[in-house]
Design a protein around this motif. Sequence first.
Motif, mmCIF file in Angstrom:
data_model
loop_
_atom_site.group_PDB
_atom_site.id
_atom_site.type_symbol
_atom_site.label_atom_id
_atom_site.label_comp_id
_atom_site.label_asym_id
_atom_site.label_seq_id
_atom_site.Cartn_x
_atom_site.Cartn_y
_atom_site.Cartn_z
ATOM 1 N N ASP A 172 0.816 -1.212 0.000
ATOM 2 C CA ASP A 172 0.000 0.000 0.000
ATOM 3 C C ASP A 172 0.854 1.269 0.000
ATOM 4 O O ASP A 172 0.468 2.295 -0.543
ATOM 5 N N ASN A 173 2.028 1.195 0.630
ATOM 6 C CA ASN A 173 2.852 2.393 0.833
ATOM 7 C C ASN A 173 4.324 2.021 0.619
ATOM 8 O O ASN A 173 5.085 1.889 1.577
ATOM 9 N N MET A 186 15.647 4.103 7.764
ATOM 10 C CA MET A 186 16.035 2.726 7.498
ATOM 11 C C MET A 186 15.011 1.759 8.079
ATOM 12 O O MET A 186 14.572 0.813 7.414
ATOM 13 N N MET A 187 14.589 2.002 9.306
ATOM 14 C CA MET A 187 13.667 1.079 9.951
ATOM 15 C C MET A 187 12.279 1.123 9.329
ATOM 16 O O MET A 187 11.557 0.129 9.347
ATOM 17 N N ALA A 188 11.890 2.283 8.739
ATOM 18 C CA ALA A 188 10.591 2.362 8.078
ATOM 19 C C ALA A 188 10.526 1.376 6.916
ATOM 20 O O ALA A 188 9.495 0.750 6.662
ATOM 21 N N TYR A 189 11.649 1.220 6.205
ATOM 22 C CA TYR A 189 11.682 0.293 5.075
ATOM 23 C C TYR A 189 11.806 -1.165 5.530
ATOM 24 O O TYR A 189 11.704 -2.072 4.714
ATOM 25 N N SER A 212 4.699 -0.225 8.063
ATOM 26 C CA SER A 212 4.889 1.031 7.329
ATOM 27 C C SER A 212 4.599 0.864 5.844
ATOM 28 O O SER A 212 3.872 1.664 5.257
ATOM 29 N N PHE A 213 5.173 -0.175 5.193
ATOM 30 C CA PHE A 213 4.907 -0.305 3.752
ATOM 31 C C PHE A 213 3.678 -1.157 3.454
ATOM 32 O O PHE A 213 3.207 -1.224 2.337
ATOM 33 N N ARG A 214 3.119 -1.821 4.447
ATOM 34 C CA ARG A 214 1.798 -2.443 4.423
ATOM 35 C C ARG A 214 1.566 -3.392 3.238
ATOM 36 O O ARG A 214 0.775 -3.099 2.342
ATOM 37 N N PRO A 215 2.220 -4.537 3.234
ATOM 38 C CA PRO A 215 1.969 -5.518 2.175
ATOM 39 C C PRO A 215 0.755 -6.395 2.483
ATOM 40 O O PRO A 215 0.519 -6.776 3.630
ATOM 41 N N ILE A 225 -1.721 -7.464 7.184
ATOM 42 C CA ILE A 225 -0.348 -7.198 6.764
ATOM 43 C C ILE A 225 0.419 -8.522 6.815
ATOM 44 O O ILE A 225 0.611 -9.111 7.891
ATOM 45 N N LEU A 226 0.849 -8.978 5.628
ATOM 46 C CA LEU A 226 1.477 -10.289 5.478
ATOM 47 C C LEU A 226 2.637 -10.178 4.487
ATOM 48 O O LEU A 226 2.627 -9.350 3.580
#
Length: 489
Positions: free
Chosen positions: A311-312, A328-331, A336-339, A362-363
């Motif tokens: 999503d992000n 770095m930790m956001a990635y 955060s990136f919500r798969p 989120i998976l």
Amino acid sequence: MKIHRLPPIRSTLRPNDHPYMNGPWTPQHEEVTATDLTVLEGEIPHDIDGVYLRNTENPIHQPLGRYHPFDGDGMVHQIDLRRGTVSYRNRFVRTRCMVAEQEAGRALWGGLMDPPGVSLRPGFGAHEGLKDASSTDIVVHAGVALSTFYQCGEAYCMDPETLEPLGLAPWVPLDGISAHPKVDERTGELLFFNYSKYPPYMHYGVVDRQRRVVTYTPIPLPGPRLPHDLTFSEHYTILNDFPVFWDEELLKSRIHAVRMHPNLPSRFAIIPRHGSAADVRWFEAEPTYVLHFMNAYEQGDEIIMDAYFQDNPTPGALAGAPPGFEHMMAYLDEQSFRPHLRRWRFNLRTGTTREEPLDDRILEFGTINQQYAGRPYRYVYSSRTEPGWFLMTGYVKHDLQTGQSWELNLGPKRYASEAPFAPRIDAKDEDDGYLVTFVTDENTGTSECVLIDAKRFSEGPVCRIALPHKISSGTHSHWAARPFLARAT
């Protein structure tokens, strides 16, 4: 437990407070072979025969710059399950970079978060100045274990049963291969791609069961891209061109800043398995990024593909992260990136694409029964993670036929990796087998091997086997049944 320890390696790593060098990521430098392992719970099944391999990142030397967890030296951990008996061993992947740094007694390369000028030597792989740590993925092809690096490396060979080094894979092209090469167990072929900053920016290849490159073709792209994975059906391979790549203007100044380009679509290249660039058909879809694909198969005029839609894809700073590590930790934070698990349908007759979500949770880091790779299948085993840390805390089993799902949590401060599916000997159907994984338990400072009966998924582990030492957290792993360990001749 009987333990044989190898001579220690040279390390200059100093104690520090880096979030990815402590706790579950504490580097493991000890190499051992262990037998007579202690069974903590249950009993070792007699209907499983093969090896489980897991790659991990373990920094050996004090970093030259800012350390990213993907920079750590590759170490492969293996557990060998033979009809009720078990042994364990772990070995560093002795890359050319690791050997050079052992000889120098210090770090010679910078990392993912450092500018190219930090490195003291050019890299051996396709990307300038970056160390090929061979620490991302591990697969077994034609009886040989291949350790690979996500930014296109050289591919290091190991004996999957002894972990003895077998040198570089001789068939790897000049531009290297990326994680994740895929093995079709039915044909014995390995499918791979690589990418670079130079036209045509991507190549695709096929290696046969005798480890010979039988297909190698350019896949022209509009510019440098950052693909990470591929998938395949029985007759086709699916590559990608996502709108998440380096800022082109900053790249001219050698600044590698990843940007989302929302005005561009996601594009999927569908190519016959042994096709050429002229055979590629491009399909457009909603802008996103996919880190990992699950499976694809053909049904009538369509190719159906399942993967984790983000999503992000380019999140901002992670709130609450240690100072200096927010981006770095956001990635590395799935929250955060919500798969999410999603399905794409590519119609080969009309050239159109349809998309549909399969789950809103989120998976990521999923696995399937590899005997069904490229063919119609029913079950997916996805990983769940702890917010902020890229730590896998449990699994979700999906029945894609009925829409049902079951969840399993490993417990507080117990962290695993993706869990490959190991079919039972003489398995009767697709989910007749076990998930196998290593778990690092921060409550006790220990690690163990866990087996989960896929048919009794929610009941938790049917067997827990103590490992001789605590291992560092990792992501990618592989199961190879005994017949696949015989080398091709």
